[in-house]
Design a protein around this motif. Structure first.
Motif, mmCIF file in Angstrom:
data_model
loop_
_atom_site.group_PDB
_atom_site.id
_atom_site.type_symbol
_atom_site.label_atom_id
_atom_site.label_comp_id
_atom_site.label_asym_id
_atom_site.label_seq_id
_atom_site.Cartn_x
_atom_site.Cartn_y
_atom_site.Cartn_z
ATOM 1 N N LEU A 27 32.253 6.184 2.281
ATOM 2 C CA LEU A 27 32.272 4.756 2.601
ATOM 3 C C LEU A 27 31.652 4.488 3.969
ATOM 4 O O LEU A 27 30.943 3.498 4.149
ATOM 5 C CB LEU A 27 33.702 4.210 2.546
ATOM 6 N N GLU A 28 31.890 5.394 4.914
ATOM 7 C CA GLU A 28 31.309 5.214 6.246
ATOM 8 C C GLU A 28 29.795 5.415 6.247
ATOM 9 O O GLU A 28 29.092 4.811 7.049
ATOM 10 C CB GLU A 28 31.970 6.174 7.242
ATOM 11 N N ASP A 29 29.300 6.278 5.345
ATOM 12 C CA ASP A 29 27.853 6.513 5.253
ATOM 13 C C ASP A 29 27.105 5.241 4.862
ATOM 14 O O ASP A 29 25.960 5.047 5.259
ATOM 15 C CB ASP A 29 27.528 7.607 4.231
ATOM 16 N N GLY A 30 27.733 4.399 4.063
ATOM 17 C CA GLY A 30 27.109 3.159 3.649
ATOM 18 C C GLY A 30 26.013 3.326 2.615
ATOM 19 O O GLY A 30 25.198 2.428 2.422
ATOM 20 N N SER A 37 31.394 1.565 -4.102
ATOM 21 C CA SER A 37 32.215 1.491 -2.881
ATOM 22 C C SER A 37 33.612 0.974 -3.210
ATOM 23 O O SER A 37 34.611 1.499 -2.720
ATOM 24 C CB SER A 37 31.569 0.577 -1.846
ATOM 25 N N MET A 38 33.669 -0.055 -4.042
ATOM 26 C CA MET A 38 34.967 -0.618 -4.414
ATOM 27 C C MET A 38 35.791 0.380 -5.223
ATOM 28 O O MET A 38 37.002 0.524 -5.006
ATOM 29 C CB MET A 38 34.755 -1.915 -5.209
#
Length: 110
Positions: A27-30, A37-38
């Motif tokens: 999630l932090e990598d984007g 993501s959800m």
């Protein structure tokens, strides 16, 4: 003849924590799309709740194992293993505050 499926074993606390850390990194990598993501976020919340429940259960067990009466003798009581993972508020509401430790008591694990 059909094979009986073996029940899936629950991941250990450590495995759940590793999965949670991997999800956080993703999630932090984007790099994930919104839907993925959800999905990962929802999975992370489930893992986080499971980890909190395990920690709360372990804390209850430790409290039972280290409880002493007024004479300093261990208090033996059956362990109630029914737990909840509803909210932090609910689990903290029933906790007792510990008396402050003296310097002698603070030096060891027990």
């Amino acid at each position: 003849m059909s094979k009986k499926s073996q029940p899936e074993t629950e991941p250990s606390f450590e495995e759940s924590l590793e999965q949670l850390q991997a999800i956080v990194r993703q999630l932090e990598d984007g790099t994930l799309g919104l839907d993925e993501s959800m999905t990962q976020f929802e999975q992370g919340v489930k893992l986080l709740r499971k980890c909190y429940a395990v920690l709360d259960h372990t804390e209850q067990r430790i409290e039972l194992l280290t409880r002493l009466d007024d004479d300093g003798q261990p208090v033996l009581a059956p362990f109630d293993n029914t737990g909840t993972a509803d909210t932090k508020e609910k689990s903290k509401a029933g906790r007792r505050k510990r008396a402050s430790k003296t310097e002698d008591e603070d030096s060891g694990l027990f």
